[in-house]
Design an enzyme around this catalytic site. Structure first.
Site, PDB file in Angstrom:
ATOM      1  N   SER A   1      -3.868  -5.024   4.378  1.00 41.28           N
ATOM      2  CA  SER A   1      -2.986  -3.858   4.033  1.00 41.28           C
ATOM      3  C   SER A   1      -2.413  -4.806   2.610  1.00 41.28           C
ATOM      4  CB  SER A   1      -1.774  -3.555   4.815  1.00 41.28           C
ATOM      5  OG  SER A   1      -0.587  -2.925   4.224  1.00 41.28           O
ATOM      6  N   SER A   2      -1.826  -3.989   1.671  1.00 43.09           N
ATOM      7  CA  SER A   2      -1.072  -4.719   0.449  1.00 43.09           C
ATOM      8  C   SER A   2       0.470  -4.472   0.779  1.00 43.09           C
ATOM      9  CB  SER A   2      -1.492  -3.725  -0.667  1.00 43.09           C
ATOM     10  OG  SER A   2      -2.921  -4.126  -0.887  1.00 43.09           O
TER      11      SER A   2
ATOM     12  N   ASP B   1      -9.088   1.343   4.463  1.00 47.56           N
ATOM     13  CA  ASP B   1      -8.603   0.103   4.099  1.00 47.56           C
ATOM     14  C   ASP B   1      -9.417  -1.094   4.412  1.00 47.56           C
ATOM     15  OD1 ASP B   1      -6.480   0.832   2.620  1.00 47.56           O
ATOM     16  OD2 ASP B   1      -4.698   0.499   3.982  1.00 47.56           O
TER      17      ASP B   1
ATOM     18  N   GLY C   1       2.038   2.471  -3.082  1.00 43.32           N
ATOM     19  CA  GLY C   1       1.590   2.121  -4.346  1.00 43.32           C
ATOM     20  C   GLY C   1       0.030   1.843  -4.041  1.00 43.32           C
ATOM     21  N   GLY C   2      -0.400   1.590  -2.896  1.00 44.43           N
ATOM     22  CA  GLY C   2      -1.894   0.796  -2.506  1.00 44.43           C
ATOM     23  C   GLY C   2      -1.808  -0.522  -3.213  1.00 44.43           C
TER      24      GLY C   2
ATOM     25  N   ASN D   1      -1.803   6.057   4.861  1.00 42.02           N
ATOM     26  CA  ASN D   1      -2.673   5.584   3.675  1.00 42.02           C
ATOM     27  C   ASN D   1      -2.496   6.686   2.614  1.00 42.02           C
ATOM     28  OD1 ASN D   1      -4.315   3.960   2.191  1.00 42.02           O
ATOM     29  ND2 ASN D   1      -6.143   4.805   3.306  1.00 42.02           N
TER      30      ASN D   1
ATOM     31  N   THR E   1       2.126   5.951   0.574  1.00 40.57           N
ATOM     32  CA  THR E   1       3.095   5.267   1.324  1.00 40.57           C
ATOM     33  C   THR E   1       4.488   5.470   1.181  1.00 40.57           C
ATOM     34  OG1 THR E   1       1.112   3.682   1.415  1.00 40.57           O
ATOM     35  CG2 THR E   1       3.298   2.798   1.818  1.00 40.57           C
TER      36      THR E   1
HETATM   37  O1  DON Z   1      -1.858  -0.260   3.587  1.00 42.21           O
HETATM   38  C1  DON Z   1      -2.268  -0.439   2.404  1.00 42.21           C
HETATM   39  O2  DON Z   1      -2.234  -1.190   1.730  1.00 42.21           O
HETATM   40  C2  DON Z   1      -2.543   1.003   1.769  1.00 42.21           C
HETATM   41  N1  DON Z   1      -2.983   1.955   3.103  1.00 42.21           N
HETATM   42  C3  DON Z   1      -1.409   1.672   1.170  1.00 42.21           C
HETATM   43  C4  DON Z   1      -1.541   3.057   0.729  1.00 42.21           C
HETATM   44  C5  DON Z   1      -0.446   3.357  -0.320  1.00 42.21           C
HETATM   45  O3  DON Z   1       0.419   2.469  -0.692  1.00 42.21           O
HETATM   46  C6  DON Z   1      -0.643   4.774  -1.010  1.00 42.21           C
HETATM   47  N2  DON Z   1       0.447   5.075  -1.599  1.00 42.21           N
HETATM   48  N3  DON Z   1       0.786   5.420  -2.763  1.00 42.21           N
END
Ligand code: DON
Length: 577
Positions: A457-458, A428, A478-479, A406, A386
């Site tokens: 989402s995060s 997600d 960072g998910g 994602n 992201t």
């Molecule tokens: O929306 C979200 O929470 C995830 N799709 C974010 C993915 C993400 O940050 C991957 N990156 N490092």
């Protein structure tokens, strides 16, 4: 003689007093004797890729506001950082408008196509098929980025859409110089991208070899798509030539997004969630992101302790942090989802009394196994990439934007002829109750798949205020680690008196309830980790960083910028150095 001495004494005391007052007013922003952020005047743009940051700063120089700069940076990142910058993904933009003193949130998260349903990814054995939800064309939800950026620009920008898109078009048409990090990231994704002919053609030399750093890389199909978007105010993407190309790609590769899905897509404005933390206020993203709600929930829990007295990254501090994170992520698994589909107990989760209840259940001497920590609200039943960037203009408008495909390069599938990648955001959702997504996050009914629904989402774009005035803007990729990375930025600045460069550089930790592991970055002392282990934490070094924050703060005419060196190639670019 005495008189002279007294004069000198008064003079020195006055200087001291003045210095102290100065020090106090700038406490969170600047310490000249410490590790320092980039400083400049007239506005600032910070992103994960320097060319895109320069594009944003140039738009500010031309008289654009922070929103123009954000939209320009967003389109530029789609060209210069294809692993996360995007047209085929979605995200969230938090905007503070100085003149109206209003903070609002634009939700341009992708939506599930109409054909999607609860068991969309369940295979014949009754299991969630992660290949389908992550790497197939079915993994793509309806992209929201173009709608979101265009909405922000039309409603809150000062320049025209073609003006703010011109730099991105120029970069795609005339080419960019491939950086070391871009070459490396393409090398890492080589296999996945080469599985699909359009991606194989776009992201490698004609003979299939990797780009070497320094290669001039032109993206003519992407340039043409950007031109059509600029010319039609975004309509081309959702009902014109680009839309037709997306649908053709879906038909070729077995995806589910239809022309009707694209036509139906809307970015929506939502009210930002707000919370108080000590002398500060925070504004962040409401659902369908879990970021803002749980950030505020964690701050509410942590507020009950004198963290500064415990010492930064001490075992006592990290224990409280981990236990707080554990609680928040347990609640996340149960209550969070798309507010247009389910009732999200936002106010209850952000309630100070609820925080106190959860805080008092935290055992201070030892870790409580996650199996003994459950979602805690008593509700009346009712029906890895992201990227983040921040912009700030001289008038005080601020933008905090996080958007994503994602995974890095999404599902690896490019739209033939249109030059951009598609997301795999469908992963997600909770493909099945209790099944983990790619970030190990567990979900429930609240985040089950449904037609036209937005996956949870995060992403946590954040603006920090003091006395109603923005003092810091940040956010991170960072998910699942996004929320905890942003949390630690706030704590480092508010509780530990760090400037944003120090706050960025300090090692971070992450706990997400399940798996029951305290993940730590390198840089925390061995004896601290030993104490935490003795308290019952399963401590592990994380192979990935906890976020890559992109931060700006301001004091009077001075802007401070800090990119995160957990990722090389970022840029903090002031309007005037
Ligand atoms: O929306 C979200 O929470 C995830 N799709 C974010 C993915 C993400 O940050 C991957 N990156 N490092």
């Amino acid at each position: 003689m005495y008189f002279l001495k007294k004069q000198v004494y008064v003079f020195i005391t006055t200087l001291f007093l003045f210095a102290n007052i100065q020090a106090e007013t700038v406490a969170i922003l600047e310490h000249e004797d410490r590790f320092h952020p980039v400083v400049g005047y007239g506005g600032m743009v910070v992103s994960q890729e320097q060319v895109a940051s320069r594009v944003g700063a140039e738009i500010l120089r031309k008289g654009g506001n922070a929103i123009d700069a954000a939209v320009a940076t967003g389109f530029a990142l789609a060209v210069t950082m294809p692993e996360a910058g995007n047209l085929g993904g979605g995200g969230f933009m938090l905007i503070h408008l100085a003149e109206e003193n209003r903070t609002l949130a634009i939700d341009y998260r992708e939506t599930a196509p109409a054909a999607a349903h609860r068991d969309f990814f369940i295979n014949s054995a009754g299991e969630a098929d992660t290949r389908l939800s992550r790497f197939s064309s079915l993994a793509s939800a309806v992209p929201g980025t173009v709608a979101g950026l265009v909405h922000a620009q039309k409603r809150y920008g000062r320049l025209s859409l073609p003006e703010v898109m011109a730099p991105a078009i120029e970069l795609a048409a005339n080419g960019i110089s491939v950086t070391h990090i871009l070459a490396l990231s393409l090398q890492r994704a080589e296999q996945r991208l080469k599985n699909h002919p359009a991606s194989a053609a776009y992201f490698f030399n004609k003979d299939g070899t990797l780009f070497q750093p320094g290669t001039r890389w032109k993206q003519p199909d992407l340039a043409a798509t950007l031109k059509r978007i600029a010319k039609t105010g975004g309509d081309d993407f959702y009902e014109g030539k680009t839309a037709a190309m997306i649908v053709a790609e879906m038909e070729r590769s077995g995806g589910a997004v239809t022309l009707q899905d694209l036509r139906n897509y809307r970015a929506v404005e939502r009210e930002a969630v707000r919370g108080r933390y000590r002398d500060f206020e925070v504004a962040s993203m409401p659902p369908p992101s879990s970021g803002g709600v749980h950030l505020i929930q964690m701050l509410n829990i942590l507020e009950g302790w004198d963290l500064a007295a415990l010492g930064h990254n001490s075992a006592a501090y990290l224990h409280r942090l981990a236990e707080t994170m554990r609680v928040a992520y347990a609640d996340r698994s149960e209550y969070l989802g798309d507010p247009d589909f389910i009732e999200v107990p936002t106010a209850e989760l952000m309630d100070k009394n609820y925080a106190q209840t959860r805080r008092s259940a935290i055992v201070l001497e030892r870790a409580t196994p996650s199996a003994q920590v459950a979602p805690g609200l008593e509700l009346v039943p009712e029906s890895p990439q992201t990227t983040h960037y921040s912009t700030w203009d001289e008038e005080g408008n601020v933008v905090s934007n996080t958007y994503t495909l994602n995974f890095s390069y999404g599902n690896g599938i490019s739209v033939s002829g249109a030059g951009f990648l598609l997301n795999n955001e469908m992963d997600d959702f909770s493909a099945k109750v209790g099944a983990a997504n790619a970030y190990g996050l567990i979900g429930n009914d609240a985040n089950a798949i449904a037609a036209n629904k937005r996956p949870l989402s995060s992403m946590t774009p954040l603006i920090l205020f003091r006395d109603g005035v923005p003092v810091m803007v940040t956010g991170s990729p960072g998910g699942s680690r996004i929320i905890t990375a942003v949390l630690q930025m706030v704590l480092n600045v508010v509780d530990f008196d760090m400037n944003i460069a120090e706050a960025t550089a300090a090692p971070r930790v992450h706990h997400q309830w399940l798996p029951d592991v305290l993940q730590v970055e390198r840089g925390i002392s061995r004896d601290t980790l030993d104490i935490l282990t003795a308290m019952g934490h399963k401590v592990e070094f994380t192979p990935w960083s906890v976020g890559k924050t992109q931060t700006i703060s301001r004091r009077g005419p001075l802007f401070y910028g800090s990119t995160d060196y957990r990722w090389p190639g970022g840029g903090a670019v002031p309007v005037k150095p």
